[in-house]
Design a protein around this motif. Structure first.
Motif, short mmCIF file in Angstrom:
data_model
loop_
_atom_site.label_atom_id
_atom_site.label_comp_id
_atom_site.label_asym_id
_atom_site.label_seq_id
_atom_site.Cartn_x
_atom_site.Cartn_y
_atom_site.Cartn_z
N LYS A 113 0.85 -1.19 0.00
CA LYS A 113 0.00 0.00 0.00
C LYS A 113 0.89 1.24 0.00
CE LYS A 113 -2.04 -1.09 3.83
NZ LYS A 113 -2.92 -1.12 4.99
N LYS A 147 -0.67 8.99 10.08
CA LYS A 147 -1.76 8.03 10.23
C LYS A 147 -1.65 6.93 9.17
CE LYS A 147 -5.80 6.28 11.39
NZ LYS A 147 -5.73 5.02 12.09
N LEU A 148 -1.39 7.32 7.94
CA LEU A 148 -1.25 6.33 6.87
C LEU A 148 -0.08 5.40 7.15
CD1 LEU A 148 -2.07 8.71 3.93
CD2 LEU A 148 -3.32 6.60 4.44
N LYS A 191 1.12 4.59 10.10
CA LYS A 191 0.70 3.70 11.20
C LYS A 191 -0.24 2.61 10.70
CE LYS A 191 1.32 7.18 14.76
NZ LYS A 191 0.66 8.16 15.63
N ASP A 192 -0.97 2.90 9.61
CA ASP A 192 -1.89 1.92 9.03
C ASP A 192 -1.19 1.01 8.02
OD1 ASP A 192 -3.96 2.89 10.57
OD2 ASP A 192 -4.88 4.05 8.95
N GLY A 193 0.14 1.13 7.92
CA GLY A 193 0.89 0.21 7.07
C GLY A 193 1.21 0.69 5.67
N PHE A 194 0.87 1.91 5.36
CA PHE A 194 1.20 2.45 4.04
C PHE A 194 2.67 2.86 3.97
CE2 PHE A 194 -3.33 2.77 3.84
CZ PHE A 194 -3.66 2.76 2.49
N GLY A 218 7.88 2.77 9.97
CA GLY A 218 7.28 2.91 8.64
C GLY A 218 8.30 3.15 7.55
#
Length: 111
Positions: free
Chosen positions: A11, A29-30, A32-35, A59
């Motif tokens: 992603k 935020k992205l 932290k969400d794995g992007f 990240g």
């Protein structure tokens, strides 16, 4: 068939205006969400700091300096993103552009 066969499941997000404020918050935020996040801003010290902050939380980040008022600058940034990972799955346009003048002043694209 995907142009990026090795990128299945990867992603990627591109965030303009990511050097501060809402753009920075969105980039974090992205991440932290794995992007994998392309951090884009006009200020090099800001993009570097945000990219380091993303990397500090585990990240992946790419710091890019680009001026969203200039099409060639944006083109170069997105070419760099594709060379880094792949075409972004998510785009957050958070860069602010201030145009001083009257409401009747032509748009940037009309100048």
């Amino acid at each position: 068939m995907s142009k990026f066969p090795m990128a299945q499941g990867l992603k990627v997000a591109a965030v303009t205006g990511a050097g501060s404020g809402i753009g920075e918050a969105a980039a974090m935020k992205l991440a932290k969400d794995g992007f994998h996040v392309a951090v884009i801003d006009i200020l090099s010290d800001k993009v570097s700091a945000v990219a380091r902050a993303i990397e500090a939380i585990g990240g992946q980040a790419l710091a890019l300096v680009a001026d969203v008022r200039q099409a060639d600058s944006v083109d170069r940034a997105f070419e760099a993103i594709e060379n880094w990972r792949k075409c972004p799955d998510v785009l957050v346009n958070s860069a602010g552009i201030i145009v001083r003048g009257q409401l009747t002043t032509p748009l940037l694209s009309e100048r």
